[in-house]
Design a protein around this motif. Structure first.
Motif, short mmCIF file in Angstrom:
data_model
loop_
_atom_site.label_atom_id
_atom_site.label_comp_id
_atom_site.label_asym_id
_atom_site.label_seq_id
_atom_site.Cartn_x
_atom_site.Cartn_y
_atom_site.Cartn_z
N GLU A 187 6.21 1.43 1.93
CA GLU A 187 6.63 0.88 3.50
C GLU A 187 7.27 1.67 4.26
O GLU A 187 7.27 1.85 5.39
N ALA B 177 -3.58 -4.61 -6.48
CA ALA B 177 -2.46 -3.72 -7.10
C ALA B 177 -2.93 -2.97 -8.24
O ALA B 177 -3.86 -3.04 -8.74
N THR C 56 5.60 3.35 -3.81
CA THR C 56 4.80 2.02 -4.17
C THR C 56 5.85 1.08 -3.32
O THR C 56 7.01 1.25 -3.15
N GLY C 57 5.52 -0.23 -3.28
CA GLY C 57 6.48 -1.29 -2.83
C GLY C 57 7.06 -0.82 -1.37
O GLY C 57 6.71 -0.14 -0.57
N LYS C 58 8.46 -1.17 -1.69
CA LYS C 58 9.36 -0.98 -0.42
C LYS C 58 9.54 0.48 -0.11
O LYS C 58 9.63 1.07 1.17
#
Length: 239
Positions: A72, A36, A67-69
């Motif tokens: 994605e 991370a 970042t993160g969701k």
């Protein structure tokens, strides 16, 4: 930076060698670990990069940090778009002239050959090459993806400012032990990015960037590239 600190940097005999090492140490990385990266570190990098020069202080850069969701979601949409439309995608601005001429064509061809060899993909392997391009839209596994945009009403001279800004981002990351890759190819995904990130039509996608910790066990992260010395590109005049 305070005046006192400016003087310290200018007079410290070790400062120039450290800066030189940061510049030499920066390499384009095409594979990252899942370690991370804190959002605070990204904010620090961008806070330093704001001191990059720009024409008449116009500061044409805009940045989306993924970042993160959110990352994605954008990755999934971009990969699907590429897989469905890889032969139809067009960037918002040309990457190279058509046709690319010498000596740049030879340098380009040599690099693409080196990269293909490192990735274990023959140039005749269209499916393999397509898979490797799709990895770009996954930010090569980096935990942080940046998307850079610019007001499209600006003229090409603002790309000069943008180049200085992007290099400053990458060097600030390098100085913090992080690796990067500037990704012009994200301009192919401007329609997806406009939808996913709410980028207004008045802005163009300039590029993306990976930020993370490189997986240096990958051959493509250990390529040795030709970097020409000043004698190849500089003309020195005195008098």
């Amino acid at each position: 930076m305070t005046l006192e600190l400016q003087r310290h940097v200018q007079n410290d005999g070790k400062s120039s060698s450290y800066i030189d090492e940061v510049i030499r140490g920066r390499r384009a990385k095409r594979g990252f670990t899942d370690k991370a990266v804190s959002l605070e570190t990204v904010k620090e990098i961008l806070s330093i990069a704001r001191f990059a020069p720009s024409s008449s202080n116009t500061q044409p850069w805009k940045c989306y940090v993924l970042t993160g969701k959110a990352r994605e979601r954008v990755v999934a949409a971009a990969v699907k778009n590429f897989n469905d439309n890889h032969d139809k995608l067009m960037p918002e601005y040309p990457f190279f002239p058509e046709p690319l001429h010498e000596p740049y064509l030879s340098w380009f061809t040599k690099f693409r050959g080196q990269l293909g060899d490192a990735q274990g993909v023959e140039r005749s392997d269209k499916e393999g090459r397509r898979r490797d391009v799709a990895r770009q839209f996954k930010f090569f596994g980096a935990p942080v993806g940046l998307i850079f945009t610019m007001d499209r009403r600006l003229v090409p001279a603002s790309f000069i400012c943008y180049g200085g800004f992007l290099q400053t981002v990458m060097l600030a990351a390098q100085a913090r032990g992080l690796d990067t890759l500037a990704q012009q190819i994200w301009s192919l995904q401007y329609l997806v990015l406009r939808e996913e990130l709410g980028i207004p039509e008045s802005d163009m996608v300039v590029c993306g960037m990976c930020i993370g910790y490189a997986d240096n066990g990958l051959p493509e992260n250990n390529m040795t590239l030709d970097k020409f010395g000043p004698e190849a590109f500089a003309t020195f005049l005195d008098g």
